[in-house]
Design an enzyme around this catalytic site. Sequence first.
Site, short mmCIF file in Angstrom:
data_model
loop_
_atom_site.label_atom_id
_atom_site.label_comp_id
_atom_site.label_asym_id
_atom_site.label_seq_id
_atom_site.Cartn_x
_atom_site.Cartn_y
_atom_site.Cartn_z
N GLU A 178 0.86 -1.15 10.62
CA GLU A 178 1.53 0.14 10.83
C GLU A 178 2.01 0.69 9.49
O GLU A 178 3.20 0.95 9.30
CB GLU A 178 2.68 -0.02 11.82
CG GLU A 178 2.24 -0.57 13.18
CD GLU A 178 3.35 -0.64 14.21
OE1 GLU A 178 4.37 0.06 14.03
OE2 GLU A 178 3.20 -1.39 15.19
N GLU A 209 7.25 -7.41 18.30
CA GLU A 209 8.65 -7.47 17.86
C GLU A 209 9.52 -8.40 18.71
O GLU A 209 10.57 -7.99 19.22
CB GLU A 209 9.23 -6.06 17.80
CG GLU A 209 8.47 -5.15 16.85
CD GLU A 209 8.93 -3.70 16.88
OE1 GLU A 209 9.94 -3.42 17.55
OE2 GLU A 209 8.27 -2.86 16.24
#
Length: 383
Positions: A269, A160
Amino acid sequence: MKKFYLALCAVLAISACASNTPKTEEQTSLRDAYKDVFHIGTALSKSQIMGWDLAAQKVSNKEFSAITAENSMKWEEIHPTEGLFNFTVADKLVELAEQNDQFVIGHTLLWHQQTPNWVFEDKNGNPASKELLLSRLKNHIDTIVGRYKGRIQAWDVVNEALNEDGTMRQSKWYQILGEDYVAKAFEFAHAADPNAELYYNDYNLWMPKKRAGAVKLVQQLQQQGAKITAIGMQAHYSIPSLTTNPDLSEFEASIIAYKNLGIKVMLTEVDITVIRFPGAENQGADISLSYKLQAEFNPYSKGLPDEVSQEFTQLLVDMFKILAKHKESISRVTFWGVNDGQTWRNGWPIKGRTDYPLLFDRKNQAKPAVKALIELSPIFKNS
């Protein structure tokens, strides 16, 4: 004697009948259905890794060919204090994977969240110098990747690093080390285990602006000579009736853009919420968000309606059909948890909710989506 003989005959007759009774055929597992296609994975909590939750661990052993620690290998858990590493859970994860012939992903070496403050500070509590922070990053990676060299096959090296508009996130990593910190993390990871697969992982990578930023980032890494094996598209999505997250045409466009970089693509995810999100539609996975519990945002506390379950299943089927079109570039699909009781979505962005974003329910029973995905698997082999 006659009574004994008759009783024995009755027992033998029952035994014979039982042996002739056809056995119910056990459903093919997800890992078997996708064995020759890609890894199908899950994220394990500490209780599941340590064997305190054996029921969920058994589901993982049977259904999934790849495992990731949900939280136990993040910096605050595995390296809470300078010079102090806690490998208890990580060691157990690797042992469990080896016992069950599962591919292991280390998650994650560098992230702006769940990293202790000491990492970014000097001994006086002031911001760490570039040299000090870089030294700490190298030590962290050398120690962890080096410990599991040859046993953990892949790493989420950087997690991220991008904003929603595709620009670099102004994290403490960026502020102190500058934009090259991503390349440095990949450099250190590759040096620590030259044979490991190395990934960049992020959410909302289906969105056009963030996609452009990710493409730029990977190209920069490649130009700098960094080894990057794949890009992980976190799939924290919602059922279509709630939001346009994701737009499946943009989802496919992103897969194409990333595979055109010459790297593999993964869904890392996967969890699909069935509950409306307060605020903006494109919620992503910013764990800093928090709202108060309200009944309108917790509509299924007593159970999930069939029509919502069907919508959940259909979205997964539609996503997998897109993956089949690009199967040569897809290396893994990992669901972010074993069952609905485990999911982080029960507490984010509102604590106390009852969500249903995974493949197995709170009793570890397979949902209809599991059967649907197993039945879909032949298209990957025949298309």
